[in-house]
Design a protein around this motif. Structure first.
Motif, PDB file in Angstrom:
ATOM      1  N   GLU A 164      -6.932  -1.510   0.961  1.00  0.00           N
ATOM      2  CA  GLU A 164      -6.828  -2.859   0.416  1.00  0.00           C
ATOM      3  C   GLU A 164      -6.024  -3.749   1.354  1.00  0.00           C
ATOM      4  O   GLU A 164      -5.085  -3.288   2.012  1.00  0.00           O
ATOM      5  N   GLU A 165      -6.405  -5.016   1.396  1.00  0.00           N
ATOM      6  CA  GLU A 165      -5.682  -6.067   2.128  1.00  0.00           C
ATOM      7  C   GLU A 165      -5.281  -5.624   3.538  1.00  0.00           C
ATOM      8  O   GLU A 165      -4.095  -5.559   3.881  1.00  0.00           O
ATOM      9  N   VAL A 198      -5.100   6.003   6.638  1.00  0.00           N
ATOM     10  CA  VAL A 198      -6.522   6.229   6.929  1.00  0.00           C
ATOM     11  C   VAL A 198      -7.001   5.270   8.015  1.00  0.00           C
ATOM     12  O   VAL A 198      -7.872   5.614   8.833  1.00  0.00           O
ATOM     13  N   MET A 199      -6.412   4.072   8.089  1.00  0.00           N
ATOM     14  CA  MET A 199      -6.770   3.165   9.177  1.00  0.00           C
ATOM     15  C   MET A 199      -6.262   3.708  10.511  1.00  0.00           C
ATOM     16  O   MET A 199      -6.931   3.556  11.541  1.00  0.00           O
ATOM     17  N   ASP A 216      -3.249  -5.350  16.616  1.00  0.00           N
ATOM     18  CA  ASP A 216      -2.288  -5.034  15.563  1.00  0.00           C
ATOM     19  C   ASP A 216      -3.035  -4.974  14.241  1.00  0.00           C
ATOM     20  O   ASP A 216      -4.049  -5.674  14.060  1.00  0.00           O
ATOM     21  N   TYR A 217      -2.551  -4.174  13.328  1.00  0.00           N
ATOM     22  CA  TYR A 217      -3.171  -4.060  12.006  1.00  0.00           C
ATOM     23  C   TYR A 217      -2.163  -3.508  11.020  1.00  0.00           C
ATOM     24  O   TYR A 217      -1.255  -2.762  11.374  1.00  0.00           O
ATOM     25  N   ARG A 218      -2.338  -3.909   9.776  1.00  0.00           N
ATOM     26  CA  ARG A 218      -1.544  -3.320   8.707  1.00  0.00           C
ATOM     27  C   ARG A 218      -2.317  -3.449   7.397  1.00  0.00           C
ATOM     28  O   ARG A 218      -3.052  -4.418   7.193  1.00  0.00           O
ATOM     29  N   ALA A 219      -2.145  -2.459   6.538  1.00  0.00           N
ATOM     30  CA  ALA A 219      -2.873  -2.401   5.278  1.00  0.00           C
ATOM     31  C   ALA A 219      -1.905  -2.279   4.116  1.00  0.00           C
ATOM     32  O   ALA A 219      -0.948  -1.485   4.176  1.00  0.00           O
ATOM     33  N   LYS A 220      -2.147  -3.024   3.057  1.00  0.00           N
ATOM     34  CA  LYS A 220      -1.339  -2.894   1.846  1.00  0.00           C
ATOM     35  C   LYS A 220      -1.547  -1.521   1.236  1.00  0.00           C
ATOM     36  O   LYS A 220      -0.612  -0.889   0.746  1.00  0.00           O
ATOM     37  N   VAL A 221      -2.814  -1.054   1.275  1.00  0.00           N
ATOM     38  CA  VAL A 221      -3.162   0.298   0.824  1.00  0.00           C
ATOM     39  C   VAL A 221      -4.039   0.929   1.897  1.00  0.00           C
ATOM     40  O   VAL A 221      -5.020   0.318   2.324  1.00  0.00           O
TER      41      VAL A 221
END
Length: 407
Positions: free
Chosen positions: A274-275, A296-297, A287-292
């Protein structure tokens, strides 16, 4: 469940989804929870004159056990008979239908992300020829969905049933029409009219702007938008997705800059995310970041370099029946057809006017076409999304305002 409705739906997928011809064969991929629809598809295929049908079971709970009990070398092994099957499928022109695993994603043991990434990569490498022919639309294929009790409760609430879910899907799949096949032919004409108008603009780049996105993506001069039905080498038409609302193309893998944020959940390596905020520079995720789903990313981006570049961008008008339902389906098939999206990973050579002439990775890259073992769609659209197109002549044209296409 309404058996007549299920048969009507199965006939639609077989006769329009893959446009199955007499004496041609069909492979079907399903999870345990949607096996009833795989059976209906097999029967519909035989009614259409199929020579053979073969149902493959993709059981995520069994997969979890394999990941828990095998080492890396074991996970890389694929049975030899599948190589023979891939050869026959490609040489004999089999059709392929995959039922989205909406039921089974809600009913399985924990999946080891790192091992799942190893297994997924090995499978793609093993069946590279088959995947390439599907991506190039040299074989008829269709992704569809089938409701079940778990998915119904997830989407509609604890008291919902499979029949309730079918009621939601009927207008989305045009199963509420007197003749669904004719209705899809008419819908396809409207998509093609929009496709023609879009391609006549000769777009060089698109600038996406919303409260969570400020992103520009560029295109090679050979890029073209397509949508709805596709053509096989013998000129037969088929629908890669049912339902289908998108207009999509292959962008230049080196021309993505800015940041873009997902607006709907996405399943990556069979795990919910998510997000996700993705930041690009010169086509590459820096760059990347995930709320959920951060873990796995991390696994996804370690598969190969191509996962950090864009292979597809798609425009979707949010007035379509899927978006108007106001529901989050947790199905890439439905959610991607409700909202603008991009895909990380492998691109569609069929979206390039000279795509049939390109065979090597070097040739594909020279025209901006990304290559990867993966292809995962990420929804980024919303009712707050505006998109400005810049043409090759330098003219700026607003093609989306507040989530609605302007042409």
């Amino acid at each position: 469940m309404d058996t007549k409705l299920i048969d009507t739906y199965a006939d639609l997928v077989v006769r329009r989804g893959i446009n199955l011809q007499k004496n041609k064969s069909l492979a079907i991929m399903t999870g345990p929870g949607t096996y009833y629809f795989a059976r209906a598809l097999s029967k519909a295929a035989y009614r259409a004159g199929a020579l053979h049908t073969q149902i493959f079971l993709d059981d995520l709970d069994v997969l979890a056990a394999r990941l828990d009990n095998q080492d890396e070398e074991q996970l890389k092994q694929n049975p030899t008979f599948m190589k023979n099957f891939d050869y026959e499928m490609c040489s004999e022109g089999w059709g392929y239908i995959r039922i989205d695993s909406t039921e089974d994603r809600l009913d399985h043991a924990h999946l080891d992300n790192e091992k799942n990434q190893i297994l997924g990569k090995a499978k793609r490498q093993f069946s590279a020829t088959r995947f390439d022919k599907l991506m190039r639309h040299q074989l008829p294929w269709c992704v569809c969905c089938a409701p079940g009790p778990l998915w119904a409760r997830q989407v509609l609430g604890d008291e919902a049933t499979t029949d309730d879910m079918f009621e939601v899907l009927k207008p989305i799949l045009l199963l509420d029409r007197k003749d669904p096949i004719a209705a899809w032919d008419e819908h396809d004409k409207k998509i093609k009219e929009r496709q023609k108008k879009l391609n006549e603009l000769h777009i060089d780049s698109l600038h996406y702007k919303s409260p969570v996105t400020d992103f520009t993506i560029g295109f090679d001069t050979h890029s073209r938008f397509i949508g709805g039905s596709e053509k096989l080498p013998d000129s037969r038409s088929f629908f890669p997705n049912l339902p289908s609302e998108e207009l999509f193309t292959t962008p230049d893998r080196n021309r993505a800059n800015g940041y873009i944020t997902t607006t709907r959940p996405v399943s990556v390596l069979n795990t919910r995310t998510e997000e996700i905020r993705l930041e690009f520079k010169d086509g590459y995720v820096v760059d990347y970041r995930a709320k959920v789903g951060q873990d796995v990313m991390d696994s996804f981006f370690s598969i190969d370099e191509g996962t950090k570049r864009i292979g597809e961008c798609a425009l979707v008008d949010e007035s379509n029946p899927i978006a108007k339902s106001g529901l989050i389906f947790d199905s890439i098939l439905l959610d991607e057809n409700a909202s603008c999206h991009i895909a990380l990973g492998d691109a569609y050579p069929s979206c390039l006017t000279n795509g049939e002439e390109l065979s090597t990775e070097e040739e594909l890259h020279s025209f901006g076409c990304n290559t990867s073992l993966m292809h995962v769609d990420f929804m980024v659209g919303s009712k707050e999304m505006d998109i400005i197109a810049t043409t090759r002549e330098g003219k700026e044209i607003q093609i989306m305002k507040s989530g609605l296409l302007t042409f």
